[in-house]
Motif scaffolding. Sequence first.
Motif, PDB file in Angstrom:
ATOM      1  N   ASN A 116       0.997  -1.076   0.195  1.00  0.00           N
ATOM      2  CA  ASN A 116       0.285  -0.117  -0.216  1.00  0.00           C
ATOM      3  C   ASN A 116       0.760   0.890   0.302  1.00  0.00           C
ATOM      4  O   ASN A 116       1.204   2.705   0.297  1.00  0.00           O
ATOM      5  N   ALA A 117       2.165   1.261  -0.409  1.00  0.00           N
ATOM      6  CA  ALA A 117       2.418   2.626  -0.895  1.00  0.00           C
ATOM      7  C   ALA A 117       2.179   3.083  -1.775  1.00  0.00           C
ATOM      8  O   ALA A 117       3.002   5.030  -0.611  1.00  0.00           O
ATOM      9  N   LYS A 118       1.372   3.482  -2.209  1.00  0.00           N
ATOM     10  CA  LYS A 118       0.123   4.026  -2.625  1.00  0.00           C
ATOM     11  C   LYS A 118      -0.688   5.241  -1.688  1.00  0.00           C
ATOM     12  O   LYS A 118      -0.818   6.341  -1.910  1.00  0.00           O
ATOM     13  N   ASP A 119      -0.266   5.033  -0.529  1.00  0.00           N
ATOM     14  CA  ASP A 119      -1.152   5.628   0.947  1.00  0.00           C
ATOM     15  C   ASP A 119      -0.202   6.688   0.915  1.00  0.00           C
ATOM     16  O   ASP A 119      -0.278   7.004   2.157  1.00  0.00           O
ATOM     17  N   ARG A 120       1.513   6.118   1.055  1.00  0.00           N
ATOM     18  CA  ARG A 120       2.352   6.376   1.764  1.00  0.00           C
ATOM     19  C   ARG A 120       2.802   8.918   1.574  1.00  0.00           C
ATOM     20  O   ARG A 120       2.455   8.676   0.728  1.00  0.00           O
ATOM     21  N   ARG A 121       2.440   9.354   2.925  1.00  0.00           N
ATOM     22  CA  ARG A 121       2.922  11.150   2.768  1.00  0.00           C
ATOM     23  C   ARG A 121       3.829  11.192   2.784  1.00  0.00           C
ATOM     24  O   ARG A 121       4.514  11.967   1.978  1.00  0.00           O
ATOM     25  N   TRP A 122       5.121   9.798   3.484  1.00  0.00           N
ATOM     26  CA  TRP A 122       6.407  11.108   3.381  1.00  0.00           C
ATOM     27  C   TRP A 122       6.936   9.402   3.112  1.00  0.00           C
ATOM     28  O   TRP A 122       6.600   8.498   3.866  1.00  0.00           O
ATOM     29  N   LEU A 123       7.883   9.606   2.863  1.00  0.00           N
ATOM     30  CA  LEU A 123       8.936   8.359   1.882  1.00  0.00           C
ATOM     31  C   LEU A 123      10.150   8.116   3.394  1.00  0.00           C
ATOM     32  O   LEU A 123      10.904   9.577   3.423  1.00  0.00           O
ATOM     33  N   PHE A 124      10.500   7.229   3.972  1.00  0.00           N
ATOM     34  CA  PHE A 124      11.415   7.091   3.969  1.00  0.00           C
ATOM     35  C   PHE A 124      12.010   6.942   5.715  1.00  0.00           C
ATOM     36  O   PHE A 124      10.536   7.898   5.868  1.00  0.00           O
ATOM     37  N   TRP A 125      12.058   6.792   7.025  1.00  0.00           N
ATOM     38  CA  TRP A 125      12.246   6.566   8.303  1.00  0.00           C
ATOM     39  C   TRP A 125      12.195   7.994   8.229  1.00  0.00           C
ATOM     40  O   TRP A 125      11.094   8.392   9.929  1.00  0.00           O
ATOM     41  N   ASP A 283      -0.658   6.874  11.020  1.00  0.00           N
ATOM     42  CA  ASP A 283      -0.853   7.633  11.142  1.00  0.00           C
ATOM     43  C   ASP A 283       0.313   8.882   9.671  1.00  0.00           C
ATOM     44  O   ASP A 283      -0.704   9.893   9.713  1.00  0.00           O
ATOM     45  N   GLU A 284       0.680   8.234   9.056  1.00  0.00           N
ATOM     46  CA  GLU A 284       1.758   9.165   8.086  1.00  0.00           C
ATOM     47  C   GLU A 284       2.922  10.332   8.791  1.00  0.00           C
ATOM     48  O   GLU A 284       3.026  10.598   8.286  1.00  0.00           O
ATOM     49  N   GLU A 285       2.593   9.937  10.104  1.00  0.00           N
ATOM     50  CA  GLU A 285       3.683  10.753  11.479  1.00  0.00           C
ATOM     51  C   GLU A 285       4.675  10.894  12.159  1.00  0.00           C
ATOM     52  O   GLU A 285       5.134   9.218  11.660  1.00  0.00           O
ATOM     53  N   PHE A 286       5.561  11.482  12.562  1.00  0.00           N
ATOM     54  CA  PHE A 286       7.122  11.218  13.317  1.00  0.00           C
ATOM     55  C   PHE A 286       6.659  11.346  14.792  1.00  0.00           C
ATOM     56  O   PHE A 286       6.148  12.130  15.136  1.00  0.00           O
ATOM     57  N   HIS A 287       7.841   9.608  15.292  1.00  0.00           N
ATOM     58  CA  HIS A 287       7.366  10.179  16.575  1.00  0.00           C
ATOM     59  C   HIS A 287       8.259   9.662  17.769  1.00  0.00           C
ATOM     60  O   HIS A 287       9.266   8.607  16.882  1.00  0.00           O
ATOM     61  N   PHE A 288       8.502   9.739  18.560  1.00  0.00           N
ATOM     62  CA  PHE A 288       9.989   9.150  19.182  1.00  0.00           C
ATOM     63  C   PHE A 288       9.379   8.245  20.221  1.00  0.00           C
ATOM     64  O   PHE A 288       8.609   8.737  20.905  1.00  0.00           O
ATOM     65  N   ILE A 289       9.542   7.480  20.369  1.00  0.00           N
ATOM     66  CA  ILE A 289       8.911   5.986  21.168  1.00  0.00           C
ATOM     67  C   ILE A 289       9.635   5.693  22.246  1.00  0.00           C
ATOM     68  O   ILE A 289       9.363   4.106  22.776  1.00  0.00           O
ATOM     69  N   HIS A 290      10.748   6.267  22.881  1.00  0.00           N
ATOM     70  CA  HIS A 290      11.751   5.589  23.878  1.00  0.00           C
ATOM     71  C   HIS A 290      12.413   4.218  23.431  1.00  0.00           C
ATOM     72  O   HIS A 290      12.908   3.846  24.585  1.00  0.00           O
ATOM     73  N   GLY A 345      15.359  13.034  16.675  1.00  0.00           N
ATOM     74  CA  GLY A 345      14.648  11.616  17.463  1.00  0.00           C
ATOM     75  C   GLY A 345      13.644  10.963  16.881  1.00  0.00           C
ATOM     76  O   GLY A 345      13.162   9.513  17.384  1.00  0.00           O
ATOM     77  N   HIS A 346      13.414  11.360  15.932  1.00  0.00           N
ATOM     78  CA  HIS A 346      11.505  10.948  15.954  1.00  0.00           C
ATOM     79  C   HIS A 346      11.596  10.186  14.566  1.00  0.00           C
ATOM     80  O   HIS A 346      11.765  10.803  13.693  1.00  0.00           O
ATOM     81  N   TYR A 347      10.810   8.750  14.258  1.00  0.00           N
ATOM     82  CA  TYR A 347      10.986   8.698  13.306  1.00  0.00           C
ATOM     83  C   TYR A 347       9.073   7.695  12.563  1.00  0.00           C
ATOM     84  O   TYR A 347       7.992   8.014  13.628  1.00  0.00           O
ATOM     85  N   LYS A 348       9.232   7.461  11.692  1.00  0.00           N
ATOM     86  CA  LYS A 348       7.516   7.514  10.777  1.00  0.00           C
ATOM     87  C   LYS A 348       7.307   6.231  11.449  1.00  0.00           C
ATOM     88  O   LYS A 348       8.097   5.192  12.015  1.00  0.00           O
ATOM     89  N   THR A 349       5.749   6.479  11.638  1.00  0.00           N
ATOM     90  CA  THR A 349       5.048   5.117  11.706  1.00  0.00           C
ATOM     91  C   THR A 349       4.927   4.586  10.905  1.00  0.00           C
ATOM     92  O   THR A 349       4.472   4.372   9.813  1.00  0.00           O
ATOM     93  N   PRO A 350       5.093   3.384  10.613  1.00  0.00           N
ATOM     94  CA  PRO A 350       5.147   2.311  10.164  1.00  0.00           C
ATOM     95  C   PRO A 350       3.484   1.641   9.463  1.00  0.00           C
ATOM     96  O   PRO A 350       2.848   1.886  10.924  1.00  0.00           O
ATOM     97  N   SER A 351       3.340   1.104   8.303  1.00  0.00           N
ATOM     98  CA  SER A 351       2.398   0.220   8.528  1.00  0.00           C
ATOM     99  C   SER A 351       2.450  -0.809   9.507  1.00  0.00           C
ATOM    100  O   SER A 351       2.901  -1.690   9.369  1.00  0.00           O
ATOM    101  N   LEU A 352       1.052  -1.989   9.554  1.00  0.00           N
ATOM    102  CA  LEU A 352       1.033  -2.714  10.233  1.00  0.00           C
ATOM    103  C   LEU A 352       0.145  -3.669   9.018  1.00  0.00           C
ATOM    104  O   LEU A 352       0.411  -4.808   9.619  1.00  0.00           O
ATOM    105  N   ARG A 353       0.258  -3.718   7.385  1.00  0.00           N
ATOM    106  CA  ARG A 353      -0.375  -4.555   6.877  1.00  0.00           C
ATOM    107  C   ARG A 353       0.634  -5.525   6.775  1.00  0.00           C
ATOM    108  O   ARG A 353       1.488  -4.846   6.157  1.00  0.00           O
ATOM    109  N   ASN A 354       0.117  -6.802   6.914  1.00  0.00           N
ATOM    110  CA  ASN A 354       0.971  -7.658   6.807  1.00  0.00           C
ATOM    111  C   ASN A 354       2.111  -7.998   7.556  1.00  0.00           C
ATOM    112  O   ASN A 354       3.479  -8.196   7.509  1.00  0.00           O
ATOM    113  N   VAL A 355       1.861  -7.294   8.458  1.00  0.00           N
ATOM    114  CA  VAL A 355       2.980  -6.644   9.164  1.00  0.00           C
ATOM    115  C   VAL A 355       3.845  -8.693  11.107  1.00  0.00           C
ATOM    116  O   VAL A 355       4.867  -8.077  10.705  1.00  0.00           O
TER     117      VAL A 355
END
Length: 427
Positions: A116-125, A283-290, A345-355
Motif C-alpha cells: 500500500n505504498a500508494k497511500d504514503r504521505r512521506w517516504l523513508f524513516w 498516522d503517516e507521521e513521526f514519533h519518538f517512542i522511547h 529522534g522522531h521516526y515515521k509510524t510504519p504501516s501494520l498491514r501484513n506486519v
Amino acid sequence: MKSFSKYLLLVIAILVLISTAIAVDIYRNNKLPEFKAEFTEKDIRNILKFRRQVAAEDDTNSYDGNRAAIELGKKLFFDKKLSVKGDLSCASCHDPNQHWTAKRPLNERDIPSLWNAKDRRWLFWDGRSDSLWSQAAEPLENPVEQGHSRTAIVSYIFSNPEYHQTFKSLFGEFSADFSDRKAFPIPAKPTKEKGPAQENWQSMSQENQLHINHTFIKLCKAIAAFEKTIVASPSTFDIFLEGIVQKDQKKVNQLSLSAQRGLKIFIGKGQCNLCHNGHNLTDEEFHFIHLPLEPGQSELKPARLAGAQKLYSAMFNSMGKYSDAPTGKRAERLRYLKIDTESIGHYKTPSLRNVAHTAPYMHNGSFASLREVIDFYSEMENANKDQPHLEKVIQPLHLDEQEKNDLEAFLHALTSLQGNQLSKAKK
C-alpha cells in the motif's frame, strides 16, 4: 354498527401486527452483530475508522495509473543493471517473496515494506521524500544501495533497444543524444562526495544536466507508477470490519475471540491506535517512542528534523520544477511543513498491514519478532526516558501473558488472506 366496529378493530389489529413486524425487521437489520469480545459503542466507532479509504491520486506524477508506465516501471524495478555492479535491483531490498521487504536492516535502517505504498504521505524513516517517484531516485544513486549515477542509467536506457522504444512510446523522443560521452560523461551525478561522479557532473553544461534530470526522473515516475499497484489484499480484520457494516454475523465471526480481545487492547488499554490508525494502521507521521539509544550512540539522531530539512532543499520534491503539479495538493502539504527541533529522534509510524511477515521491527530493526515489540511496550525495559520531547502518552502497559497473546493474535489478523502469492508480481 357493531359489525363495522368489529371490522375496524380487526383492521387496527392487522395494522399493529404489520407495524410490529416491520419494526422488528428494522431492528434486526440495524442491530449490530454479536461480538466475542466486549465492545462499547465508542469502541465500534473507533474500529470502523480502520476501513479502507479512497487514496488520493498523486498529482505530481502525471504517469500515475498509466498502464504503459506501470509496465515500464515494473521492468525497471526488477532490473539489476540499474545498479553499478549489476547485482542489485529495487526488488533486492523490496522482495515480493518477502512481502516487499528484506530480512536485514540496510545502512542501520530497517527496510520498509511497499504494501500500500500508494497511500504514503512521506517516504523513508525520516520522511525526506514526499512522493514515490522522488523516493525511487535516491536508492538508484545511493552508494550503499544500487550506487549508480543518473548519466549511467539514462545512457543504459538510451542504448537498450527495448527500453529505448518503450521510453519513446511513453514519453516521446529523447531530448538529447545520451550516447555522447563528452556531453554526458559516466559516472555523473550531483553529490557532495568528491570523486569522478561529482567532477563529471560539474563539468556538464546546465542544459545537459537538465536533459539528464528530466529523463532520469521520468524513469523514477514509471517505477512509482508500478509501486502504486502493490496493494495488500483484504485480511481477516477487513472481513470483520465488513461484517460490522453489513450486519453480517458470519463475517464478524471470522475474527477469533483472541484477536477480538487483542483489538480491544489495541484501541483501549494499549492506545496503539493513536499512532497506528486508518486503513493502513499508521498516522503517516513521526514519533519518538522511547527506544534505547543504538550501540555507540550518545544522543538522539536528527531523524525527522534532518528529513524535513532535506525535503525542503531536495531537487525532486513536490514543489520543484520536476513535479507535475508544483502548486497542487501534494505540494501544498510541503508548503506548510514545519521544521522543528522537537522532531529530533522522531521516526515515521510504519504501516501494520501484513506486519506478521515484515520482521525485523522498528526503524533500526532492533526487534526480531512481534512478541519482542509487545514485550517492549508492556514493560518498557531499558526505555529511553531522558530525552526531551518524549511521547508522553507512551507508558508501560503491564500486559499479562493472555493480553500479550491476544494482541499478537490481532496483529496476525492483519495478514492478507490471499497468502504468499507474491511471485506473480514478477510475471
